[in-house]
Design a protein around this motif. Sequence first.
Motif, mmCIF file in Angstrom:
data_model
loop_
_atom_site.group_PDB
_atom_site.id
_atom_site.type_symbol
_atom_site.label_atom_id
_atom_site.label_comp_id
_atom_site.label_asym_id
_atom_site.label_seq_id
_atom_site.Cartn_x
_atom_site.Cartn_y
_atom_site.Cartn_z
ATOM 1 N N LYS A 41 12.021 -37.112 16.570
ATOM 2 C CA LYS A 41 11.939 -38.400 17.488
ATOM 3 C C LYS A 41 13.278 -38.985 17.364
ATOM 4 N N ASP A 42 13.966 -39.111 16.115
ATOM 5 C CA ASP A 42 15.104 -39.800 15.856
ATOM 6 C C ASP A 42 16.217 -39.196 16.800
ATOM 7 N N ILE A 43 16.325 -37.895 16.691
ATOM 8 C CA ILE A 43 17.432 -37.013 17.448
ATOM 9 C C ILE A 43 17.133 -37.364 18.950
ATOM 10 N N GLN A 44 16.019 -37.392 19.448
ATOM 11 C CA GLN A 44 15.713 -37.680 20.937
ATOM 12 C C GLN A 44 15.990 -39.101 21.301
ATOM 13 N N SER A 45 15.901 -39.963 20.433
ATOM 14 C CA SER A 45 16.326 -41.199 20.900
ATOM 15 C C SER A 45 17.684 -41.534 20.837
ATOM 16 N N MET A 46 18.462 -40.922 19.725
ATOM 17 C CA MET A 46 19.754 -40.912 19.862
ATOM 18 C C MET A 46 20.353 -40.325 20.998
ATOM 19 N N ALA A 47 19.874 -39.141 21.349
ATOM 20 C CA ALA A 47 20.394 -38.229 22.624
ATOM 21 C C ALA A 47 19.977 -39.427 23.799
ATOM 22 N N ARG A 48 18.884 -39.926 24.007
ATOM 23 C CA ARG A 48 18.842 -40.824 25.069
ATOM 24 C C ARG A 48 19.708 -41.701 25.013
ATOM 25 N N SER A 49 20.078 -42.646 24.034
ATOM 26 C CA SER A 49 21.057 -43.638 23.998
ATOM 27 C C SER A 49 22.463 -43.041 24.385
ATOM 28 N N MET A 50 22.740 -41.943 24.224
ATOM 29 C CA MET A 50 23.897 -41.238 24.710
ATOM 30 C C MET A 50 23.887 -40.828 26.358
ATOM 31 N N GLY A 51 22.722 -40.970 26.754
ATOM 32 C CA GLY A 51 22.542 -40.600 28.246
ATOM 33 C C GLY A 51 22.068 -39.196 28.525
ATOM 34 N N MET A 52 21.646 -38.608 27.546
ATOM 35 C CA MET A 52 21.050 -37.124 27.675
ATOM 36 C C MET A 52 19.554 -37.050 27.174
ATOM 37 N N ASN A 53 18.956 -36.038 27.969
ATOM 38 C CA ASN A 53 17.386 -35.987 27.693
ATOM 39 C C ASN A 53 17.282 -34.396 27.261
ATOM 40 N N LEU A 54 17.067 -34.250 25.824
ATOM 41 C CA LEU A 54 16.922 -32.841 25.333
ATOM 42 C C LEU A 54 15.545 -32.319 25.787
ATOM 43 N N ASN A 55 15.675 -30.900 26.133
ATOM 44 C CA ASN A 55 14.142 -30.131 26.173
ATOM 45 C C ASN A 55 13.839 -29.792 24.692
ATOM 46 N N GLN A 56 12.846 -29.222 24.633
ATOM 47 C CA GLN A 56 12.376 -28.822 23.171
ATOM 48 C C GLN A 56 13.465 -27.690 22.669
#
Length: 80
Positions: A41-56
């Motif tokens: 969840k932390d990695i996903q939120s950090m990626a979203r804050s940088m404008g990226m949406n990571l898949n699984q």
Amino acid sequence: MSTLATTLIAIGTLVLGLVLGAIGGVYYLKNKMTNMQMSDKDIQSMARSMGMNLNQKQLMQVSKRMQAANNNKSKPKKKK
């Protein structure tokens, strides 16, 4: 004791406390940062804050890279 000596002791104690507190804080933060592990969840939120949406799949790749980097930091380097 005179008031001058008392004042100098108080100022010296304050300065010593500030210096030791700063050194202790740096040591504590260094240890915390080297042992830090992030959840998915932390990695996903950090990626979203940088404008990226990571898949699984991407999330797993990032997690593995972070674990490998963390393992490399903790190993002592060999001297040549």
